[in-house]
Design a protein around this motif. Structure first.
Motif, mmCIF file in Angstrom:
data_model
loop_
_atom_site.group_PDB
_atom_site.id
_atom_site.type_symbol
_atom_site.label_atom_id
_atom_site.label_comp_id
_atom_site.label_asym_id
_atom_site.label_seq_id
_atom_site.Cartn_x
_atom_site.Cartn_y
_atom_site.Cartn_z
ATOM 1 N N TYR A 1 -40.665 3.553 60.100
ATOM 2 C CA TYR A 1 -41.324 2.810 59.918
ATOM 3 C C TYR A 1 -42.972 3.436 59.836
ATOM 4 O O TYR A 1 -44.059 3.911 60.504
ATOM 5 N N LEU A 2 -42.976 4.986 60.753
ATOM 6 C CA LEU A 2 -44.059 5.588 61.446
ATOM 7 C C LEU A 2 -44.769 6.584 59.977
ATOM 8 O O LEU A 2 -43.796 6.766 58.806
ATOM 9 N N SER B 1 -37.639 3.292 65.085
ATOM 10 C CA SER B 1 -39.068 3.736 64.321
ATOM 11 C C SER B 1 -38.691 5.075 62.944
ATOM 12 O O SER B 1 -40.501 4.715 62.871
ATOM 13 N N TRP B 2 -38.276 6.225 63.268
ATOM 14 C CA TRP B 2 -38.727 6.916 61.774
ATOM 15 C C TRP B 2 -39.024 6.549 60.885
ATOM 16 O O TRP B 2 -39.981 7.223 59.983
#
Lengths: 210, 210
Positions: free
Chosen positions: B137-138, B134-135
């Protein structure tokens, strides 16, 4: 509320704190294990263990030879923690990520259960909590099994719950970003029972049919 | 093995103890939260918190205003506990019931992370542990978000795991009883993501498709 000691009031997110016994009990009744900590010369020790709540006490058990139980049966201060994780809270920024949880912290001291009938009752409550409906189905507990197992009770009068529920709280300026946010549920669920080889051909009793 | 301090050797079921870093790491990497305890005047306190392991340390984070973090950042002794519950172990007698679990106990002291880049890296490791992938993507983390978050590291050199696996160990005289015994798996599993209303119409990214 004026009687709540300061160490039961969280320094952060105080609005997540709860002291209502019904809320505390619902968390304690759902969790299978707690973690107990105690101190020796200001050095903290911890151990996870199964437990059951009955009225305003929780009960744990273990071998009479357990170093841990023999340490805390003296009645020294203990802290007991229970944590249920419900959801990963996925925000549009790492900073706004969170976790939905229900936790309880109890400050207490052990009372050793010496009474044979109360001890047996505690084992019945514990067994029926871990596997509801099983106590009546199992081979009855023997006197020597009760004797070689220690049971301790802890009053839960000094306790608080902390609960987070709901969706992420993104920063207002992030809300329009085309980044997915929401919840990922992660709760523990009972799955289909797996028989031991000694139980081949024995029908699964009704209380185990999830 | 002669270097293992006595408080890392369980008084019961010592054959369930493990000290191999690969075993410790696998448990720490699977668990989402740990519970940290510390003592003030021999009174134990506990708090559950998310964590990530990186190499031989675990990292936690929180608000710089957290009373708990400010207490343990001083470098006082802490004990950290992680528990995964795998199965209820259902025997033919209540006495032989058990739980399959994998737990870790760590004795350590906090090191406060002051370096901006290391602190940011710790938040990346933590975010990618809770929600893998996720890192990137955020929305990127902002400098002031890093500044108002505290990160603490704990060396995990003094740690032990305790593991129970497998079927119930019924008393030999109970094995012939027509009572069902076996395992009930109870592990936590990720379930289908639930979008926030701000994410209506935003496609679920690949890393969240379980």
């Amino acid at each position: 509320m004026t009687s709540i000691p300061p160490y039961l009031i969280p320094s952060r997110s105080a609005k997540r704190a709860h002291y209502d016994p019904a809320v505390l009990h619902s968390i304690l009744d759902e969790a299978l294990v707690c973690t107990i900590s105690y101190s020796v010369d200001n050095m903290p020790f911890m151990i996870p263990t199964a437990f059951v709540r009955h009225e305003n006490k929780i009960y744990i058990h273990g071998s009479v030879g357990s170093h841990f139980l023999r340490e805390i049966e003296k009645g020294i201060p203990v802290c007991i923690s229970v944590t249920l994780i419900d959801d990963l809270v996925v925000a549009k920024s790492a900073f706004s990520h969170s976790v939905n949880y229900r936790s309880v912290i109890i400050f207490s001291k052990a009372e050793k259960i010496e009474d044979f009938d109360l001890k047996t009752a505690a084992f019945e409550w514990l067994t029926d909590k871990m596997v509801p409906g099983s106590w009546e189905y199992l081979r009855p507990m023997k006197q020597n099994e009760v004797n070689k197992t220690m049971a301790l009770a802890f009053c839960i009068d000094e306790a608080s719950a902390k609960i987070r529920t709901g969706m992420p709280k993104d920063e207002p300026e992030d809300l329009e970003l085309p980044i997915w946010s929401g919840l990922i549920p992660v709760s523990a669920k009972k799955q289909a029972p797996v028989p031991d080889e000694s139980s081949a051909g024995i029908p699964l009793p009704k209380h185990l049919r999830y």
